[in-house]
Write a protein that holds these residues in place. Structure first.
Motif, mmCIF file in Angstrom:
data_model
loop_
_atom_site.group_PDB
_atom_site.id
_atom_site.type_symbol
_atom_site.label_atom_id
_atom_site.label_comp_id
_atom_site.label_asym_id
_atom_site.label_seq_id
_atom_site.Cartn_x
_atom_site.Cartn_y
_atom_site.Cartn_z
ATOM 1 N N MET A 1 0.848 -1.183 0.000
ATOM 2 C CA MET A 1 0.000 0.000 0.000
ATOM 3 C C MET A 1 0.888 1.238 0.000
ATOM 4 S SD MET A 1 -2.829 1.303 2.775
ATOM 5 C CE MET A 1 -3.717 -0.210 2.788
ATOM 6 N N SER A 2 0.526 2.207 -0.818
ATOM 7 C CA SER A 2 1.355 3.397 -0.944
ATOM 8 C C SER A 2 0.889 4.554 -0.069
ATOM 9 C CB SER A 2 1.393 3.846 -2.401
ATOM 10 O OG SER A 2 0.084 4.079 -2.876
ATOM 11 N N ILE A 3 -0.205 4.373 0.666
ATOM 12 C CA ILE A 3 -0.746 5.437 1.505
ATOM 13 C C ILE A 3 -0.833 4.957 2.956
ATOM 14 C CG2 ILE A 3 -2.751 6.913 1.968
ATOM 15 C CD1 ILE A 3 -1.345 7.577 -0.661
ATOM 16 N N THR A 4 -0.315 5.762 3.875
ATOM 17 C CA THR A 4 -0.472 5.512 5.312
ATOM 18 C C THR A 4 -1.283 6.670 5.881
ATOM 19 O OG1 THR A 4 1.671 4.405 5.392
ATOM 20 C CG2 THR A 4 0.746 5.169 7.495
ATOM 21 N N LEU A 5 -2.396 6.343 6.534
ATOM 22 C CA LEU A 5 -3.271 7.357 7.115
ATOM 23 C C LEU A 5 -3.057 7.426 8.615
ATOM 24 C CD1 LEU A 5 -6.514 6.475 5.147
ATOM 25 C CD2 LEU A 5 -4.824 8.227 4.610
ATOM 26 N N LYS A 6 -3.027 8.656 9.144
ATOM 27 C CA LYS A 6 -2.781 8.833 10.575
ATOM 28 C C LYS A 6 -3.665 9.938 11.140
ATOM 29 C CE LYS A 6 1.968 7.251 10.680
ATOM 30 N NZ LYS A 6 3.199 7.375 11.405
ATOM 31 N N ASN A 7 -3.932 9.843 12.414
ATOM 32 C CA ASN A 7 -4.592 10.896 13.183
ATOM 33 C C ASN A 7 -3.656 11.309 14.308
ATOM 34 O OD1 ASN A 7 -7.062 11.687 12.173
ATOM 35 N ND2 ASN A 7 -8.170 10.011 13.125
ATOM 36 N N PRO A 8 -3.079 12.498 14.273
ATOM 37 C CA PRO A 8 -2.221 12.940 15.367
ATOM 38 C C PRO A 8 -3.021 13.008 16.676
ATOM 39 C CG PRO A 8 -1.927 14.344 13.450
ATOM 40 C CD PRO A 8 -3.113 13.473 13.174
ATOM 41 N N ALA A 9 -2.426 12.569 17.741
ATOM 42 C CA ALA A 9 -3.102 12.572 19.044
ATOM 43 C C ALA A 9 -3.495 13.982 19.476
ATOM 44 C CB ALA A 9 -2.207 11.924 20.096
ATOM 45 N N ALA A 10 -2.794 14.987 18.999
ATOM 46 C CA ALA A 10 -3.063 16.370 19.402
ATOM 47 C C ALA A 10 -4.170 17.039 18.575
ATOM 48 C CB ALA A 10 -1.787 17.192 19.308
ATOM 49 N N ALA B 1 2.123 9.560 1.471
ATOM 50 C CA ALA B 1 2.137 8.852 0.201
ATOM 51 C C ALA B 1 3.551 8.411 -0.145
ATOM 52 C CB ALA B 1 1.595 9.760 -0.900
ATOM 53 N N SER B 2 3.683 7.167 -0.622
ATOM 54 C CA SER B 2 5.004 6.685 -1.006
ATOM 55 C C SER B 2 5.024 6.086 -2.409
ATOM 56 C CB SER B 2 5.495 5.649 0.009
ATOM 57 O OG SER B 2 4.624 4.538 0.037
ATOM 58 N N GLU C 1 -9.680 2.675 -13.290
ATOM 59 C CA GLU C 1 -9.106 2.873 -14.623
ATOM 60 C C GLU C 1 -7.598 3.136 -14.540
ATOM 61 O OE1 GLU C 1 -8.975 3.044 -18.733
ATOM 62 O OE2 GLU C 1 -10.609 2.364 -17.442
ATOM 63 N N ALA C 2 -7.163 3.757 -13.445
ATOM 64 C CA ALA C 2 -5.745 4.053 -13.248
ATOM 65 C C ALA C 2 -5.013 2.930 -12.514
ATOM 66 C CB ALA C 2 -5.598 5.354 -12.459
ATOM 67 N N GLY C 3 -5.740 1.863 -12.169
ATOM 68 C CA GLY C 3 -5.124 0.773 -11.411
ATOM 69 C C GLY C 3 -5.038 1.076 -9.932
ATOM 70 N N ALA C 4 -5.905 1.960 -9.448
ATOM 71 C CA ALA C 4 -5.883 2.380 -8.045
ATOM 72 C C ALA C 4 -7.206 2.033 -7.367
ATOM 73 C CB ALA C 4 -5.643 3.886 -7.954
ATOM 74 N N THR C 5 -7.194 2.117 -6.036
ATOM 75 C CA THR C 5 -8.385 1.933 -5.217
ATOM 76 C C THR C 5 -8.412 3.058 -4.184
ATOM 77 O OG1 THR C 5 -7.354 0.619 -3.466
ATOM 78 C CG2 THR C 5 -8.130 -0.584 -5.423
ATOM 79 N N PHE C 6 -9.439 3.062 -3.358
ATOM 80 C CA PHE C 6 -9.487 4.060 -2.288
ATOM 81 C C PHE C 6 -8.328 3.899 -1.304
ATOM 82 C CE2 PHE C 6 -13.851 4.972 -3.654
ATOM 83 C CZ PHE C 6 -13.833 6.353 -3.568
ATOM 84 N N ASP C 7 -7.717 2.722 -1.242
ATOM 85 C CA ASP C 7 -6.540 2.536 -0.383
ATOM 86 C C ASP C 7 -5.361 3.374 -0.862
ATOM 87 O OD1 ASP C 7 -7.775 0.768 1.355
ATOM 88 O OD2 ASP C 7 -7.056 -1.022 0.299
ATOM 89 N N ASP C 8 -5.384 3.782 -2.121
ATOM 90 C CA ASP C 8 -4.296 4.567 -2.697
ATOM 91 C C ASP C 8 -4.558 6.068 -2.660
ATOM 92 O OD1 ASP C 8 -2.829 2.206 -3.601
ATOM 93 O OD2 ASP C 8 -4.453 1.984 -5.069
ATOM 94 N N VAL C 9 -5.728 6.470 -2.181
ATOM 95 C CA VAL C 9 -6.107 7.881 -2.199
ATOM 96 C C VAL C 9 -5.428 8.627 -1.056
ATOM 97 C CG1 VAL C 9 -8.031 9.501 -1.948
ATOM 98 C CG2 VAL C 9 -8.276 7.472 -3.386
ATOM 99 N N ILE D 1 -13.456 4.307 3.414
ATOM 100 C CA ILE D 1 -12.833 5.486 2.823
ATOM 101 C C ILE D 1 -12.476 6.442 3.957
ATOM 102 C CG2 ILE D 1 -13.137 7.416 1.232
ATOM 103 C CD1 ILE D 1 -15.382 5.627 -0.095
ATOM 104 N N GLN D 2 -11.165 6.677 4.161
ATOM 105 C CA GLN D 2 -10.747 7.516 5.281
ATOM 106 C C GLN D 2 -9.638 8.491 4.927
ATOM 107 O OE1 GLN D 2 -9.915 4.556 8.322
ATOM 108 N NE2 GLN D 2 -11.946 4.919 9.163
ATOM 109 N N ALA D 3 -9.420 8.733 3.652
ATOM 110 C CA ALA D 3 -8.379 9.675 3.255
ATOM 111 C C ALA D 3 -8.717 11.070 3.775
ATOM 112 C CB ALA D 3 -8.256 9.705 1.735
ATOM 113 N N PRO D 4 -7.712 11.917 3.979
ATOM 114 C CA PRO D 4 -7.984 13.294 4.369
ATOM 115 C C PRO D 4 -8.982 13.928 3.404
ATOM 116 C CG PRO D 4 -5.654 12.865 4.569
ATOM 117 C CD PRO D 4 -6.265 11.664 3.893
ATOM 118 N N LEU D 5 -9.883 14.692 3.971
ATOM 119 C CA LEU D 5 -11.019 15.234 3.224
ATOM 120 C C LEU D 5 -11.172 16.714 3.514
ATOM 121 C CD1 LEU D 5 -13.858 14.824 1.768
ATOM 122 C CD2 LEU D 5 -14.730 14.319 4.040
ATOM 123 N N THR D 6 -11.389 17.485 2.457
ATOM 124 C CA THR D 6 -11.713 18.893 2.611
ATOM 125 C C THR D 6 -13.080 19.128 1.995
ATOM 126 O OG1 THR D 6 -9.395 19.562 2.532
ATOM 127 C CG2 THR D 6 -11.028 21.254 2.049
ATOM 128 N N GLY D 7 -13.996 19.696 2.771
ATOM 129 C CA GLY D 7 -15.314 20.067 2.276
ATOM 130 C C GLY D 7 -15.326 21.544 1.943
#
Length: 135
Positions: free
Chosen positions: A1-10, A23-24, A66-74, A107-113
């Motif tokens: 997986m090329s994406i690591t998702l994190k929530n800072p404790a602060a 992203a890697s 179509e790009a060979g990606a999934t939501f895990d790569d977002v 789906i948990q990638a960073p999100l901006t509304g």
């Protein structure tokens, strides 16, 4: 997986997404904004924000595939909502959950509304774009 998702404790935890995406991957995938249309270009969920956000996320999944990606790569998602209100923000969770159920993903990638005055057609209530990284 090329994406690591994190929530800072602060930072306050938000149920819809994580605050940080690392992203890697070696290839970047940029999606055009996806609106609530089916394969024939017909609007899905006219006047129904929840149905439209669900369809937008389903369309994002199709574009990612179509790009060979999934939501895990977002790495990042932007949601543009016409006349955004706190109620629409809350309804987003329902639409996303419906898409997740259909797709069998979380789906948990960073999100901006982002609230906007209008989109390309008066029928469109929401538009979703994403950036992904793949190896």
């Amino acid at each position: 997986m090329s994406i690591t998702l994190k929530n800072p404790a602060a930072l306050a935890e938000v149920p819809l997404y994580r605050h940080v995406s690392i992203a890697s991957g070696s290839k970047m995938v940029f999606l055009a904004g996806q609106v609530s249309v089916d394969q024939s270009g017909n609007t899905v969920g006219a006047g129904d924000y929840v149905a439209q956000i669900e369809q937008c996320y389903l369309n994002v999944a199709t574009a990612l595939a179509e790009a060979g990606a999934t939501f895990d790569d977002v790495a990042k998602i932007n949601v543009y909502a016409v006349n955004m209100t706190p109620e629409l923000v809350a309804a987003s969770g329902e639409g996303i959950a419906r898409a997740e159920k259909k797709l069998g993903v979380t789906i948990q990638a960073p999100l901006t509304g982002i609230g906007v005055a209008a989109l390309a057609s008066p029928e469109y209530l929401v538009e979703v774009d994403a950036i992904a990284f793949i190896d």
